[in-house]
Design a protein around this motif. Structure first.
Motif, PDB file in Angstrom:
ATOM      1  N   SER A 236       0.714  -1.088   0.325  1.00 48.99           N
ATOM      2  CA  SER A 236       0.130  -0.290  -0.605  1.00 48.99           C
ATOM      3  C   SER A 236       0.670   1.263  -0.024  1.00 48.99           C
ATOM      4  N   GLY A 237       2.100   1.436   0.862  1.00 49.65           N
ATOM      5  CA  GLY A 237       3.217   2.540  -0.161  1.00 49.65           C
ATOM      6  C   GLY A 237       2.911   2.686   2.070  1.00 49.65           C
ATOM      7  N   GLY A 238       1.558   2.589   2.739  1.00 48.93           N
ATOM      8  CA  GLY A 238       1.865   3.171   3.912  1.00 48.93           C
ATOM      9  C   GLY A 238       1.902   2.947   5.186  1.00 48.93           C
ATOM     10  N   PHE A 239       2.092   3.509   6.096  1.00 49.04           N
ATOM     11  CA  PHE A 239       3.255   2.690   6.919  1.00 49.04           C
ATOM     12  C   PHE A 239       2.823   1.978   8.685  1.00 49.04           C
ATOM     13  N   ARG A 240       2.909   0.799   9.404  1.00 50.26           N
ATOM     14  CA  ARG A 240       3.089   0.448  10.147  1.00 50.26           C
ATOM     15  C   ARG A 240       3.374   0.817  11.426  1.00 50.26           C
ATOM     16  N   GLY A 241       2.884   0.801  12.485  1.00 55.68           N
ATOM     17  CA  GLY A 241       3.538   1.473  13.829  1.00 55.68           C
ATOM     18  C   GLY A 241       4.138   0.569  14.371  1.00 55.68           C
ATOM     19  N   ARG A 242       3.420  -0.768  14.195  1.00 59.84           N
ATOM     20  CA  ARG A 242       4.188  -2.231  14.849  1.00 59.84           C
ATOM     21  C   ARG A 242       4.426  -3.693  14.291  1.00 59.84           C
ATOM     22  N   THR A 243       5.289  -3.925  14.134  1.00 59.82           N
ATOM     23  CA  THR A 243       6.356  -5.001  13.515  1.00 59.82           C
ATOM     24  C   THR A 243       4.540  -5.689  12.660  1.00 59.82           C
ATOM     25  N   GLY A 244       4.156  -6.153  12.090  1.00 61.44           N
ATOM     26  CA  GLY A 244       3.821  -6.673  11.856  1.00 61.44           C
ATOM     27  C   GLY A 244       2.224  -6.637  12.068  1.00 61.44           C
ATOM     28  N   LYS A 245       1.557  -5.408  11.495  1.00 62.12           N
ATOM     29  CA  LYS A 245       0.530  -4.696  11.877  1.00 62.12           C
ATOM     30  C   LYS A 245       0.179  -4.041  10.660  1.00 62.12           C
ATOM     31  N   ALA A 246      -1.315  -3.910  10.587  1.00 59.60           N
ATOM     32  CA  ALA A 246      -1.884  -3.512   9.062  1.00 59.60           C
ATOM     33  C   ALA A 246      -1.302  -1.456   9.175  1.00 59.60           C
ATOM     34  N   PRO A 247      -0.770  -1.099   8.359  1.00 62.02           N
ATOM     35  CA  PRO A 247      -0.666   0.593   7.949  1.00 62.02           C
ATOM     36  C   PRO A 247      -1.560   1.451   8.375  1.00 62.02           C
ATOM     37  N   ASP A 248      -1.302   1.813   8.882  1.00 67.93           N
ATOM     38  CA  ASP A 248      -2.199   3.816   9.574  1.00 67.93           C
ATOM     39  C   ASP A 248      -1.650   5.164   8.514  1.00 67.93           C
ATOM     40  N   VAL A 249      -2.471   5.329   8.308  1.00 65.12           N
ATOM     41  CA  VAL A 249      -2.103   6.948   8.073  1.00 65.12           C
ATOM     42  C   VAL A 249      -1.289   7.285   8.846  1.00 65.12           C
ATOM     43  N   CYS A 250      -1.480   7.549  10.388  1.00 68.48           N
ATOM     44  CA  CYS A 250      -0.651   8.642  10.787  1.00 68.48           C
ATOM     45  C   CYS A 250       0.622   8.590  11.147  1.00 68.48           C
ATOM     46  N   TYR A 251       0.416   6.791  10.823  1.00 69.63           N
ATOM     47  CA  TYR A 251       2.386   6.378  10.901  1.00 69.63           C
ATOM     48  C   TYR A 251       2.704   6.799   9.503  1.00 69.63           C
ATOM     49  N   CYS A 252       2.202   7.013   9.011  1.00 66.65           N
ATOM     50  CA  CYS A 252       3.161   7.814   7.421  1.00 66.65           C
ATOM     51  C   CYS A 252       3.560   9.115   8.039  1.00 66.65           C
ATOM     52  N   PHE A 253       2.972  10.089   9.240  1.00 61.83           N
ATOM     53  CA  PHE A 253       4.244  11.060   9.776  1.00 61.83           C
ATOM     54  C   PHE A 253       4.672  10.717  11.301  1.00 61.83           C
ATOM     55  N   TRP A 254       4.390   9.592  12.034  1.00 63.45           N
ATOM     56  CA  TRP A 254       5.255   9.366  13.050  1.00 63.45           C
ATOM     57  C   TRP A 254       6.787   8.541  12.004  1.00 63.45           C
ATOM     58  N   GLY A 255       6.385   7.732  11.274  1.00 59.30           N
ATOM     59  CA  GLY A 255       7.371   6.801  10.587  1.00 59.30           C
ATOM     60  C   GLY A 255       8.449   7.949   9.770  1.00 59.30           C
ATOM     61  N   GLY A 256       7.335   8.149   8.786  1.00 59.36           N
ATOM     62  CA  GLY A 256       8.246   9.265   7.232  1.00 59.36           C
ATOM     63  C   GLY A 256       8.392  10.298   8.953  1.00 59.36           C
ATOM     64  N   ALA A 257       8.446  10.888   9.541  1.00 60.61           N
ATOM     65  CA  ALA A 257       9.044  12.353  10.286  1.00 60.61           C
ATOM     66  C   ALA A 257      10.125  11.791  11.314  1.00 60.61           C
ATOM     67  N   ALA A 258      10.254  10.531  11.701  1.00 61.71           N
ATOM     68  CA  ALA A 258      11.042  10.117  12.481  1.00 61.71           C
ATOM     69  C   ALA A 258      12.503  10.028  11.320  1.00 61.71           C
ATOM     70  N   LEU A 259      12.573   9.415  10.008  1.00 59.57           N
ATOM     71  CA  LEU A 259      13.110   9.339   8.833  1.00 59.57           C
ATOM     72  C   LEU A 259      14.114  10.911   8.015  1.00 59.57           C
ATOM     73  N   ARG A 260      13.215  11.491   8.659  1.00 62.64           N
ATOM     74  CA  ARG A 260      13.046  13.129   8.075  1.00 62.64           C
ATOM     75  C   ARG A 260      14.728  13.397   9.065  1.00 62.64           C
ATOM     76  N   ILE A 261      13.814  13.295  10.370  1.00 60.84           N
ATOM     77  CA  ILE A 261      15.013  13.960  11.754  1.00 60.84           C
ATOM     78  C   ILE A 261      16.150  13.229  10.803  1.00 60.84           C
ATOM     79  N   LEU A 262      16.606  11.919  11.425  1.00 63.64           N
ATOM     80  CA  LEU A 262      17.238  11.131  11.081  1.00 63.64           C
ATOM     81  C   LEU A 262      18.514  11.273   9.344  1.00 63.64           C
ATOM     82  N   GLY A 263      17.463  12.466   8.822  1.00 62.27           N
ATOM     83  CA  GLY A 263      18.023  12.259   7.931  1.00 62.27           C
ATOM     84  C   GLY A 263      18.422  11.457   6.566  1.00 62.27           C
ATOM     85  N   ALA A 264      17.397   9.968   6.482  1.00 59.42           N
ATOM     86  CA  ALA A 264      17.208   9.525   5.952  1.00 59.42           C
ATOM     87  C   ALA A 264      15.606   8.631   5.028  1.00 59.42           C
ATOM     88  N   HIS A 265      15.178  10.358   4.389  1.00 56.73           N
ATOM     89  CA  HIS A 265      13.861  10.369   4.539  1.00 56.73           C
ATOM     90  C   HIS A 265      14.150   9.709   2.483  1.00 56.73           C
TER      91      HIS A 265
END
Length: 360
Positions: A244-273
């Protein structure tokens, strides 16, 4: 045509604007359980208007003044300092007696909301705010959401405390190194962070931990080692669902659009976006739009203000990286976004220039 340059579905800007403005005016009875978090709702709604670049142009000065006044009505003054309450709760009018206990998460959201509304912060008692933040820190370095150990103690409160100190430009009221040690204790073998020590890693708490580490002033040693950074990147990158391209919040869970922020922002902070598929990421957000406004946690679900704001914040970080043809003629254009404080760069600049104590 490369499928990663194909136009995305249109971002329904007018409908999302209407959704946010309607929620600022009233919420349905089915959402009465959110009344105790009304300050957060205000933040998500005003934040949505700010992200879409319409807060100053498509709302009146009267509306903005009323929202500013309502936020200041929740300003609490007490024995532990000053901050903001979650709201007046079930009363139809403000019940602020001036002696209610403030809440650290709601204080963070109130300060950002007022910055979005371009408040001058002339009513802010800065020493009192520092005293309040100090009163929320526990012996193990964590923070409670209310003073003197009241309420929950977890990474949400620690992140809020760090944001407040960062916006004030003053870290003197808290033990930063003790707080950093608490963050480290929440790290898991996967490279993510749990809500508390020994808890399962989650996307949201991983963002909170990494943002806090990067907000903190420099310490005697690096906040993250090279190996720790690489492991966090690996866990976050593999939380993007390849289907789907979405992010999951925990290993093995379904993607949820809010985790697109949590995961995407974390990767931006790490410079790995650049390590994730930004096109599929944005396409998932587009698929979660509700036809009449708002964005849901997953395609086909009802929308809410929380997922609407966070998904638009995620899009603000990643959609501008796509080819112009993929952004559907500007529908997915956003201003620069600050992933550390979770607001537009323009709003963060206002906060950093108006919240600190004036120096003459």
């Amino acid at each position: 045509m490369n499928r990663f340059s194909e136009p995305l579905p249109s971002l329904a800007r007018p409908a999302h604007i209407s959704h946010a403005k309607h929620a600022l005016a009233r919420l349905p009875g089915s959402l009465v359980d959110l009344d105790a978090s009304r300050m957060a709702i205000v933040f998500y709604c005003i934040g949505t208007l700010d992200l879409l670049g319409v807060l100053q142009d498509q709302t009146s000065e009267t509306e903005r003044a009323s929202w500013r006044n309502w936020i200041w009505e929740q300003y609490a003054i007490g024995r532990y300092g000053t901050g903001f309450k979650p709201g007046p709760f079930m009363s139809t009018t403000s019940t602020n007696s001036g002696h209610d206990s403030p809440h650290i998460i709601m204080t963070y959201t109130a300060l950002l909301s007022l910055s979005m509304l371009r408040d001058d912060f002339s009513r802010l008692n800065r020493p009192g705010l520092l005293r309040f933040v100090s009163s929320c820190q526990n012996r193990d370095g964590s923070f409670s959401n209310t003073p003197n150990g009241g309420g929950d103690s977890d990474l949400r409160n620690l992140y809020s405390a760090f944001c407040i100190c960062s916006m004030l430009g003053d870290w003197s009221s808290i033990d930063v190194e003790c707080a950093i040690a608490f963050v480290a204790s929440c790290r898991t073998y996967e490279g993510g962070y749990g809500q508390l020590p020994s808890c399962e890693a989650q996307g949201g708490t991983t963002y909170l931990a990494l943002a806090a580490l990067h907000l903190a002033p420099p310490g005697p040693r690096p906040r993250l080692s090279t190996a720790e950074k690489a492991k966090s990147e690996h866990w976050l990158v593999h939380n993007q669902d390849p289907a789907s391209g979405g992010f999951r919040g925990r290993t093995g869970k379904a993607p949820d659009v809010c985790y697109c922020f949590w995961g995407g922002a974390a990767l931006r902070i790490l410079g790995a976006h650049d390590k994730i598929n930004a096109y599929a990421f944005t396409q998932f957000i587009a698929a979660c739009q509700f036809p009449f406004g708002g964005i849901a946690k997953a395609p086909g679900q009802p929308p809410d203000v929380y997922h609407t704001y966070l998904s638009l914040a995620a899009a603000a970080m990643y959609a501008p990286r796509l080819e112009l043809s993929a952004r559907a003629y500007g529908q997915w254009e956003f201003g620069p976004f600050n992933p550390l404080l979770n607001a537009r760069e323009e709003t963060v600049r206002w906060a950093r220039s108006h919240i600190p104590a004036r120096r003459f």
